[in-house]
Design a protein around this motif. Structure first.
Motif, PDB file in Angstrom:
ATOM      1  N   TYR A  75      54.788  34.319  43.622  1.00 15.13           N
ATOM      2  CA  TYR A  75      53.466  34.936  43.695  1.00 15.13           C
ATOM      3  C   TYR A  75      53.424  36.051  44.728  1.00 15.13           C
ATOM      4  O   TYR A  75      52.983  37.151  44.446  1.00 15.13           O
ATOM      5  CB  TYR A  75      52.409  33.881  44.018  1.00 15.13           C
ATOM      6  CG  TYR A  75      51.052  34.482  44.322  1.00 15.13           C
ATOM      7  CD1 TYR A  75      50.267  35.023  43.304  1.00 15.13           C
ATOM      8  CD2 TYR A  75      50.581  34.523  45.633  1.00 15.13           C
ATOM      9  CE1 TYR A  75      49.036  35.584  43.585  1.00 15.13           C
ATOM     10  CE2 TYR A  75      49.347  35.089  45.911  1.00 15.13           C
ATOM     11  CZ  TYR A  75      48.585  35.609  44.885  1.00 15.13           C
ATOM     12  OH  TYR A  75      47.375  36.166  45.163  1.00 15.13           O
ATOM     13  N   HIS A 104      40.625  37.858  36.898  1.00 11.71           N
ATOM     14  CA  HIS A 104      41.468  38.522  37.887  1.00 11.71           C
ATOM     15  C   HIS A 104      41.384  37.784  39.212  1.00 11.71           C
ATOM     16  O   HIS A 104      40.446  37.021  39.466  1.00 11.71           O
ATOM     17  CB  HIS A 104      41.045  39.987  38.073  1.00 11.71           C
ATOM     18  CG  HIS A 104      39.662  40.150  38.641  1.00 11.71           C
ATOM     19  ND1 HIS A 104      39.414  40.285  39.982  1.00 11.71           N
ATOM     20  CD2 HIS A 104      38.450  40.188  38.021  1.00 11.71           C
ATOM     21  CE1 HIS A 104      38.109  40.409  40.179  1.00 11.71           C
ATOM     22  NE2 HIS A 104      37.502  40.347  39.008  1.00 11.71           N
ATOM     23  N   TYR A 105      42.386  37.995  40.064  1.00 14.28           N
ATOM     24  CA  TYR A 105      42.433  37.311  41.352  1.00 14.28           C
ATOM     25  C   TYR A 105      41.290  37.761  42.253  1.00 14.28           C
ATOM     26  O   TYR A 105      41.004  38.942  42.389  1.00 14.28           O
ATOM     27  CB  TYR A 105      43.752  37.613  42.066  1.00 14.28           C
ATOM     28  CG  TYR A 105      44.927  36.817  41.565  1.00 14.28           C
ATOM     29  CD1 TYR A 105      45.008  35.457  41.793  1.00 14.28           C
ATOM     30  CD2 TYR A 105      45.961  37.439  40.857  1.00 14.28           C
ATOM     31  CE1 TYR A 105      46.090  34.718  41.340  1.00 14.28           C
ATOM     32  CE2 TYR A 105      47.044  36.717  40.401  1.00 14.28           C
ATOM     33  CZ  TYR A 105      47.106  35.353  40.647  1.00 14.28           C
ATOM     34  OH  TYR A 105      48.176  34.639  40.192  1.00 14.28           O
ATOM     35  N   ILE A 155      46.980  42.454  38.875  1.00 10.32           N
ATOM     36  CA  ILE A 155      47.382  41.252  38.155  1.00 10.32           C
ATOM     37  C   ILE A 155      46.140  40.557  37.615  1.00 10.32           C
ATOM     38  O   ILE A 155      45.205  40.273  38.355  1.00 10.32           O
ATOM     39  CB  ILE A 155      48.155  40.283  39.074  1.00 10.32           C
ATOM     40  CG1 ILE A 155      49.414  40.943  39.626  1.00 10.32           C
ATOM     41  CG2 ILE A 155      48.537  39.010  38.299  1.00 10.32           C
ATOM     42  CD1 ILE A 155      50.182  40.096  40.608  1.00 10.32           C
ATOM     43  N   MET A 161      44.639  37.407  34.659  1.00 12.80           N
ATOM     44  CA  MET A 161      44.988  36.125  34.056  1.00 12.80           C
ATOM     45  C   MET A 161      44.352  36.002  32.683  1.00 12.80           C
ATOM     46  O   MET A 161      43.213  36.422  32.480  1.00 12.80           O
ATOM     47  CB  MET A 161      44.466  34.967  34.909  1.00 12.80           C
ATOM     48  CG  MET A 161      45.072  34.872  36.287  1.00 12.80           C
ATOM     49  SD  MET A 161      46.658  34.045  36.207  1.00 12.80           S
ATOM     50  CE  MET A 161      46.787  33.525  37.920  1.00 12.80           C
ATOM     51  N   GLU A 167      49.753  34.989  33.664  1.00 11.93           N
ATOM     52  CA  GLU A 167      49.487  36.308  34.240  1.00 11.93           C
ATOM     53  C   GLU A 167      49.916  37.453  33.325  1.00 11.93           C
ATOM     54  O   GLU A 167      50.906  37.354  32.597  1.00 11.93           O
ATOM     55  CB  GLU A 167      50.227  36.457  35.566  1.00 11.93           C
ATOM     56  CG  GLU A 167      49.758  35.514  36.642  1.00 11.93           C
ATOM     57  CD  GLU A 167      50.586  35.632  37.903  1.00 11.93           C
ATOM     58  OE1 GLU A 167      50.099  35.204  38.968  1.00 11.93           O
ATOM     59  OE2 GLU A 167      51.726  36.147  37.835  1.00 11.93           O
TER      60      GLU A 167
END
Length: 203
Positions: free
Chosen positions: A30, A77-78, A109, A111, A122
């Protein structure tokens, strides 16, 4: 077929689903993936400022995610420890659906979340935002296919490289900490793996 929650109505995409970074193969992968994104950031920023991108408006991501049918999947998204949902689509009888929007997404990145919102995988969103993703939950750990997305093919190769080498280093370190007799060789192997990672990151 994996356990899932069947949703036959439009879900509330304002409700986030939660992730744990330990669900990834390793935290090692990650954090190195984030460095990969940072490496691309400058190039992507220049491309976004250039006029070449205006020919492609919005985003259109076609997803085939077997074996799910007639259920919603999510694009997120993160954001800290949460994964905010920014779009959803209901898969048809062929396990196909399209995330689509009139405005381009920010590079980074993202998801694709399963119907149960507890699992995901991802993808990389960059310059090209019209591409296809094909995956099967039975083989997703080994293979995700992308069409018309060089960035995702490179990102997938990067993840695979980091996971393989991260696990190898972890195994060697456990042997070293356990007091193995060949400690010199183990240290040399760890250094070699670490150097190969550094070289790969500079490519």
């Amino acid at each position: 077929m994996p356990d899932s929650i069947a949703l036959n109505h439009q879900p509330d995409i304002n409700q986030p689903f939660y992730i744990s970074l330990t669900n990834r193969a390793t935290l090692f992968c990650y954090f190195y993936a984030l460095s990969f994104i940072m490496k691309l950031a400058t190039a992507l920023f220049v491309l976004f400022l250039s006029g070449s991108l205006f020919a492609q408006d919005g985003y259109e991501i076609k997803v085939t995610l077997k074996p799910f049918t007639n259920q919603y999947i999510y694009l997120g998204h993160y954001f800290g420890k949460q994964l905010p949902i920014i779009d959803s689509v209901k898969l048809d009888e062929k396990s196909e659906g399209i995330f689509k929007g009139s405005k381009k997404l920010g590079a980074g990145i993202y998801m694709i979340g399963y119907p149960d919102r507890a699992r995901n995988f991802e993808i990389l969103i960059g310059k090209v935002q019209k591409f296809s993703v094909m995956a099967d939950t039975l083989t997703i750990a080994k293979k995700i296919n992308f069409s018309n997305s060089v960035e995702n093919n490179e990102f997938t190769a990067y993840q695979e490289f980091m996971v393989i080498n991260g696990k190898a280093i972890d195994t060697l370190q456990k042997k070293l900490f356990a007091g193995a007799k060949d400690s010199i060789q183990l240290k040399a192997s760890i250094d070699a793996k670490s150097n190969s990672i550094k070289k790969y990151r500079k490519m």
